[in-house]
Motif scaffolding. Structure first.
Motif, mmCIF file in Angstrom:
data_model
loop_
_atom_site.group_PDB
_atom_site.id
_atom_site.type_symbol
_atom_site.label_atom_id
_atom_site.label_comp_id
_atom_site.label_asym_id
_atom_site.label_seq_id
_atom_site.Cartn_x
_atom_site.Cartn_y
_atom_site.Cartn_z
ATOM 1 N N GLY A 4 0.815 -1.208 0.000
ATOM 2 C CA GLY A 4 0.000 0.000 0.000
ATOM 3 C C GLY A 4 0.847 1.256 0.000
ATOM 4 N N LEU A 5 1.943 1.258 0.744
ATOM 5 C CA LEU A 5 2.821 2.428 0.767
ATOM 6 C C LEU A 5 3.456 2.666 -0.598
ATOM 7 N N LYS A 6 3.874 1.579 -1.262
ATOM 8 C CA LYS A 6 4.494 1.739 -2.584
ATOM 9 C C LYS A 6 3.517 2.289 -3.613
ATOM 10 N N SER A 7 2.272 1.846 -3.552
ATOM 11 C CA SER A 7 1.308 2.232 -4.578
ATOM 12 C C SER A 7 0.621 3.566 -4.291
ATOM 13 N N ASP A 8 0.484 3.945 -3.008
ATOM 14 C CA ASP A 8 -0.309 5.123 -2.663
ATOM 15 C C ASP A 8 0.507 6.330 -2.219
ATOM 16 N N LEU A 9 1.752 6.143 -1.834
ATOM 17 C CA LEU A 9 2.580 7.275 -1.415
ATOM 18 C C LEU A 9 3.682 7.496 -2.445
ATOM 19 N N PRO A 10 3.615 8.577 -3.206
ATOM 20 C CA PRO A 10 4.595 8.788 -4.286
ATOM 21 C C PRO A 10 6.018 9.014 -3.791
ATOM 22 N N GLU A 11 6.194 9.450 -2.524
ATOM 23 C CA GLU A 11 7.539 9.698 -2.028
ATOM 24 C C GLU A 11 8.273 8.425 -1.621
ATOM 25 N N ILE A 12 7.616 7.280 -1.710
ATOM 26 C CA ILE A 12 8.237 5.995 -1.386
ATOM 27 C C ILE A 12 8.462 5.225 -2.685
ATOM 28 N N ASN A 13 9.710 4.958 -3.000
ATOM 29 C CA ASN A 13 10.065 4.266 -4.242
ATOM 30 C C ASN A 13 9.876 2.760 -4.157
ATOM 31 N N ASP A 14 10.190 2.197 -3.000
ATOM 32 C CA ASP A 14 10.102 0.744 -2.862
ATOM 33 C C ASP A 14 9.940 0.407 -1.390
ATOM 34 N N ALA A 15 9.460 -0.788 -1.121
ATOM 35 C CA ALA A 15 9.266 -1.240 0.261
ATOM 36 C C ALA A 15 9.349 -2.752 0.294
ATOM 37 N N GLU A 149 12.251 8.753 -1.463
ATOM 38 C CA GLU A 149 12.872 9.712 -2.367
ATOM 39 C C GLU A 149 14.010 10.437 -1.651
ATOM 40 N N GLN A 150 15.007 10.815 -2.405
ATOM 41 C CA GLN A 150 16.209 11.405 -1.813
ATOM 42 C C GLN A 150 15.911 12.710 -1.091
ATOM 43 N N ASN A 151 14.997 13.514 -1.615
ATOM 44 C CA ASN A 151 14.720 14.830 -1.026
ATOM 45 C C ASN A 151 13.608 14.800 0.024
ATOM 46 N N SER A 152 13.037 13.643 0.299
ATOM 47 C CA SER A 152 11.961 13.570 1.279
ATOM 48 C C SER A 152 12.528 13.531 2.688
ATOM 49 N N THR A 153 11.704 13.912 3.663
ATOM 50 C CA THR A 153 12.115 13.943 5.067
ATOM 51 C C THR A 153 11.324 12.912 5.860
ATOM 52 N N ASN A 154 11.933 12.451 6.963
ATOM 53 C CA ASN A 154 11.264 11.479 7.823
ATOM 54 C C ASN A 154 9.960 12.025 8.390
ATOM 55 N N GLU A 155 9.971 13.316 8.767
ATOM 56 C CA GLU A 155 8.789 13.904 9.376
ATOM 57 C C GLU A 155 7.615 13.913 8.405
ATOM 58 N N LYS A 156 7.873 14.294 7.163
ATOM 59 C CA LYS A 156 6.797 14.364 6.180
ATOM 60 C C LYS A 156 6.246 12.981 5.858
ATOM 61 N N ILE A 157 7.147 12.013 5.646
ATOM 62 C CA ILE A 157 6.683 10.662 5.311
ATOM 63 C C ILE A 157 5.963 10.033 6.495
ATOM 64 N N SER A 158 6.475 10.257 7.708
ATOM 65 C CA SER A 158 5.825 9.701 8.894
ATOM 66 C C SER A 158 4.409 10.238 9.037
ATOM 67 N N GLU A 174 -2.133 1.587 14.955
ATOM 68 C CA GLU A 174 -0.770 1.532 15.480
ATOM 69 C C GLU A 174 -0.037 2.843 15.196
ATOM 70 N N LYS A 175 0.820 3.236 16.120
ATOM 71 C CA LYS A 175 1.635 4.436 15.919
ATOM 72 C C LYS A 175 2.943 4.025 15.245
ATOM 73 N N LEU A 176 3.084 4.405 14.009
ATOM 74 C CA LEU A 176 4.271 4.051 13.241
ATOM 75 C C LEU A 176 5.137 5.281 13.016
ATOM 76 N N PHE A 177 6.435 5.054 12.915
ATOM 77 C CA PHE A 177 7.373 6.137 12.637
ATOM 78 C C PHE A 177 8.512 5.587 11.798
ATOM 79 N N LEU A 178 9.184 6.478 11.102
ATOM 80 C CA LEU A 178 10.314 6.099 10.272
ATOM 81 C C LEU A 178 11.620 6.366 11.000
ATOM 82 N N GLN A 179 12.584 5.533 10.701
ATOM 83 C CA GLN A 179 13.908 5.733 11.263
ATOM 84 C C GLN A 179 14.947 5.335 10.227
ATOM 85 N N ALA A 180 15.942 6.174 10.051
ATOM 86 C CA ALA A 180 16.993 5.877 9.083
ATOM 87 C C ALA A 180 17.797 4.655 9.523
#
Length: 299
Positions: A4-15, A149-158, A174-180
Motif C-alpha cells: 500500500g505504501l508503494k502504490s499510494d505514497l509517491p515519495e516511497i520508491n520501494d518497500a 525519495e532522496q529529497n523527502s524527510t522522515n517527518e513528512k513521510i511519517s 498503530e503508531k508508526l514512525f520512520l527511522q533511518a
C-alpha cells in the motif's frame, strides 16, 4: 502495508517486509541435518532493495517462488561443501522441499540483519507457528523497510503514513514512525537484533581518545626537543658546513616521519599478533576484523 505504501505514497520508491524468526527449524540436505535458529522471511525484493553482496544465483528472482530458499555462504558450505548449491534441494521439517536459488555473502557481524537462511515471507505461516493474517485488523511481527525519495524527510513521510494508516484502521491504529537505517545502532527501535549504544558513551570515548592522542603528541614533542638539545653540536657542525634552515628542518622532518612509520609498522604487527594468537586462544577477547587504512593517514 508495504504494498500500500508503494502504490499510494509517491515519495516511497520501494518497500519490503522482513520477519526475523529465532525459533528452530530442522533443515536436511542429503545426509546432513542441522537445527537452524537464525532465519529471515522476506519479500522477493529483499535483496534488490538492500545492497547485500550476492555470491551465486539471480538476485532479482531468488525469492520469487514460494519453495525457494537462499543460503549464506557459510550455510552453503555447511550443507553442500564446495559444490555449487544452486538448484539443489533442502528439506525443512519432514516433507517440505525447497530449492536453493541463491547464495549471499554472510551478513557482517555488526549488522542488525543476522541469519544464514532466507525464505519467502509468504510461507512463514506454513512452516512456523507465526501466523500472518492478510488484513488491517490484525498486527503482525513484521518489519517494513522503505526506500524513500532522496529529497523527502522522515517527518513528512511519517505524517503521511499516519494519515494512511488511520484511513484503513479505524479503531486503535498503530503508531508508526520512520527511522533511518544508519541510526539503528544508536537509537532504540524495538526490532534491532544487536544491542544499541548510547551516543553519550561514544562522545565520551571520543573525548578520552582525543586527550590520549594529545598527551602522546605533547610527550613525543618534549622527548624529541630534549633529544635534539643533546645533539646541538651535531646541528652546529651542519651550520658551519653551510646547511641552511630549510635543510635542517627537512632533516628533522625526515627523522620524525621515520619514527611515525616505524610506530605504524609496529602497531600493525601487534594487531596481527592479537588477531591470530590472543583472540584465538582467549575466546572472550574481541577480534579486530575491520581496519580502515585512512586512519594511518589521519594519525
Amino acid at each position: 502495508l508495504a504494498q500500500g505504501l508503494k502504490s499510494d505514497l509517491p515519495e516511497i520508491n520501494d518497500a519490503t517486509r522482513v520477519s526475523f524468526y529465532w525459533g528452530y527449524l530442522a533443515l536436511t540436505a542429503g545426509e546432513k541435518m542441522f537445527n537452524e535458529n537464525r532465519i529471515l522471511f522476506a519479500d522477493p525484493n529483499f535483496f534488490t532493495l538492500f545492497s547485500f553482496p550476492f555470491e551465486k544465483g539471480d538476485v532479482s528472482k531468488c525469492l520469487s517462488s514460494p519453495n525457494s530458499i537462499v543460503l549464506s555462504k557459510s550455510a552453503a558450505q555447511k550443507y553442500f561443501g564446495e559444490q555449487n548449491p544452486i538448484g539443489s534441494q533442502i528439506k525443512i521439517g519432514k516433507d517440505k522441499l525447497f530449492t536453493v536459488q541463491g547464495v549471499f555473502k554472510d551478513f557482517p557481524s555488526n549488522s542488525n540483519f543476522q541469519g544464514d537462511i532466507v525464505l519467502p515471507l509468504e510461507i512463514i505461516s506454513k512452516i512456523t507457528q507465526v501466523w500472518i493474517e492478510p488484513s488491517w485488523k490484525y498486527p503482525a511481527e513484521i518489519n517494513t523497510f522503505v526506500l524513500a525519495e532522496q529529497n523527502s524527510t522522515n517527518e513528512k513521510i511519517s505524517a503521511n503514513i499516519i494519515d494512511y494508516l488511520q484511513a484503513h484502521v479505524k479503531e486503535n491504529p498503530e503508531k508508526l514512525f520512520l527511522q533511518a537505517i544508519k541510526e539503528i545502532h544508536t537509537t532504540k527501535t524495538g526490532w534491532e537484533s544487536k544491542p544499541g549504544i548510547n551516543k553519550s558513551y561514544l562522545y565520551f570515548l571520543a573525548a578520552v581518545a582525543f586527550v590520549i592522542l594529545t598527551m602522546s603528541a605533547v610527550n613525543f614533542l618534549l622527548l624529541y626537543i630534549g633529544s635534539a638539545s643533546q645533539r646541538a653540536m651535531h646541528t652546529g657542525i651542519k651550520k658551519v658546513c653551510g646547511a641552511s634552515k630549510s635543510v635542517l628542518f627537512r632533516d628533522h622532518l625526515q627523522e620524525i616521519l621515520t619514527y611515525i612509520m616505524l610506530s605504524v609498522l609496529v602497531s600493525l604487527v601487534l594487531i596481527i599478533l592479537y588477531n591470530n594468537i590472543f583472540a584465538v586462544r582467549f575466546s572472550s577477547l574481541p577480534s579486530i576484523k575491520e581496519f580502515d587504512i585512512t586512519f594511518l593517514f589521519l594519525g
